[in-house]
Design an enzyme around this catalytic site. Structure first.
Site, PDB file in Angstrom:
ATOM      1  N   TYR A   1      -0.341   0.082  10.429  1.00 39.07           N
ATOM      2  CA  TYR A   1      -0.759  -0.398   9.114  1.00 39.07           C
ATOM      3  C   TYR A   1       0.346  -0.162   8.090  1.00 39.07           C
ATOM      4  O   TYR A   1       0.698  -1.054   7.307  1.00 39.07           O
ATOM      5  CB  TYR A   1      -2.042   0.303   8.667  1.00 39.07           C
ATOM      6  CG  TYR A   1      -2.489  -0.101   7.280  1.00 39.07           C
ATOM      7  CD1 TYR A   1      -2.922  -1.397   7.018  1.00 39.07           C
ATOM      8  CD2 TYR A   1      -2.483   0.810   6.225  1.00 39.07           C
ATOM      9  CE1 TYR A   1      -3.321  -1.778   5.746  1.00 39.07           C
ATOM     10  CE2 TYR A   1      -2.889   0.439   4.956  1.00 39.07           C
ATOM     11  CZ  TYR A   1      -3.310  -0.855   4.718  1.00 39.07           C
ATOM     12  OH  TYR A   1      -3.706  -1.224   3.458  1.00 39.07           O
TER      13      TYR A   1
ATOM     14  N   SER B   1       0.856  -1.192   0.000  1.00 39.65           N
ATOM     15  CA  SER B   1       0.000   0.000   0.000  1.00 39.65           C
ATOM     16  C   SER B   1       0.885   1.231   0.000  1.00 39.65           C
ATOM     17  O   SER B   1       2.019   1.193   0.508  1.00 39.65           O
ATOM     18  CB  SER B   1      -0.891   0.002   1.252  1.00 39.65           C
ATOM     19  OG  SER B   1      -1.435   1.284   1.491  1.00 39.65           O
TER      20      SER B   1
END
Length: 311
Positions: free
Chosen positions: A185, A159
């Protein structure tokens, strides 16, 4: 295709079906984790449409069965559903033990994002444990099946969140630092990119290529833990639909011209350029493709799994 940075005819608006048009995966077996929602569904659908025998590895069996029926209805291909909870090492081990066939394609698509501070029974931070360690254990456990395929591809989903989050090896599981769910994350997605670098280095000789894919910003239930305040702080992303979000994964899993190419980070269906301040929403940060960090993370991951209590 450049010898340095790989380019393709596809772009940010290409869909998974665009990428597999004319591709024949008949006789190939594929596993897609987290394939009961979001881009996982469209990744599995495209691979099935190209003729692959697809297994949906999912935590929610009912959702998996609904997805399998939907994909079968649109592609005519039989789709299997097998339970897999990546935050549960026992579940990962059971999946690996049950898999007996050569494996041609593994798409490590499942993930959790921006969760409140939660830990696995081992004490691991949930996002790192699910997004990286679960897939690490799954992929290393399936190494023999991947090698048996002769030519196999692994896709590790990352990501753009990785760019602000190099791995803090001294405190991967946030035992000392204040917990920051967005940072956690990002670190987990740096880990998935580094995994591709080291796995490809180790396994290319076995005919296994491993690449990282940034699907882009896609509106899916992955963002269910984000608040309105979180969204207000996010940049102005150009959101993709799930079919577009799945395209880069499917390209790495199936596009014939990428045969033998591995250890790289792709976005918008092309190998990413270096991330810079001038390109805040694209590119790959140096810390996510650093060979030394990748090798260190591999050993740390092995050690964490080795030290985990056996249930």
């Amino acid at each position: 295709m450049s010898a340095d940075r790989v380019t393709t005819p596809f772009n940010a608006r290409s869909t998974a079906s665009d990428v597999v048009a004319g591709v024949d995966l008949t006789g190939q077996r594929a596993i897609v984790t987290g394939a009961s929602s979001g881009i996982g569904v469209e990744t599995a659908r495209a691979l099935a449409a190209a003729g692959a025998e697809v297994t949906l590895a999912v935590r929610n069996g009912e959702a998996g069965e609904r997805t399998a029926k939907d994909i079968q209805a649109t592609t005519g291909q039989l789709v299997r559903v097998v339970p897999l909870d990546l935050s549960d090492q026992g579940s990962v081990a059971a999946f690996v033990t049950a898999w007996k066939d050569p494996l041609h394609i593994l798409v490590n698509n499942a993930g959790v994002s921006a969760t409140p501070e939660m830990r696995t029974p081992e004490g691991w931070e949930l996002q790192f444990a699910t997004n990286h360690l679960g897939h690490f254990a799954l992929t290393t456990g399936l190494h023999r099946a991947l090698a048996a395929a002769g030519r196999a591809r692994v896709v590790s989903l990352s990501s753009i969140a990785h760019v602000q989050a190099p791995i803090v090896f001294e405190d991967i599981n946030f035992h000392e630092r204040p917990y920051d769910r967005l940072l956690a994350y990002g670190e987990s997605k740096t880990a998935t990119a580094l995994f591709a670098v080291e796995a490809n280095r180790r396994w290319a000789g076995d005919g296994i290529t491993v690449n990282a894919a940034n699907p882009g910003a896609v509106t899916t239930n992955l963002g269910r833990h984000l608040t309105e305040e979180d969204y207000a702080q996010l940049p102005e992303y150009d959101f993709k639909n799930p079919e577009q979000g799945a395209a880069t994964s499917v390209l790495l899993a199936a596009w014939p011209q990428l045969e033998g190419i591995g250890g790289r980070y792709f976005e918008d269906c092309n190998q990413a350029a270096r991330h810079t301040a001038e390109t805040p929403l694209s590119g790959v940060a140096d810390h996510a493709i650093d060979p030394a960090a990748a090798e260190r993370l591999w050993q740390v991951s092995l050690d964490l799994l080795a030290d985990a209590p056996r249930g």
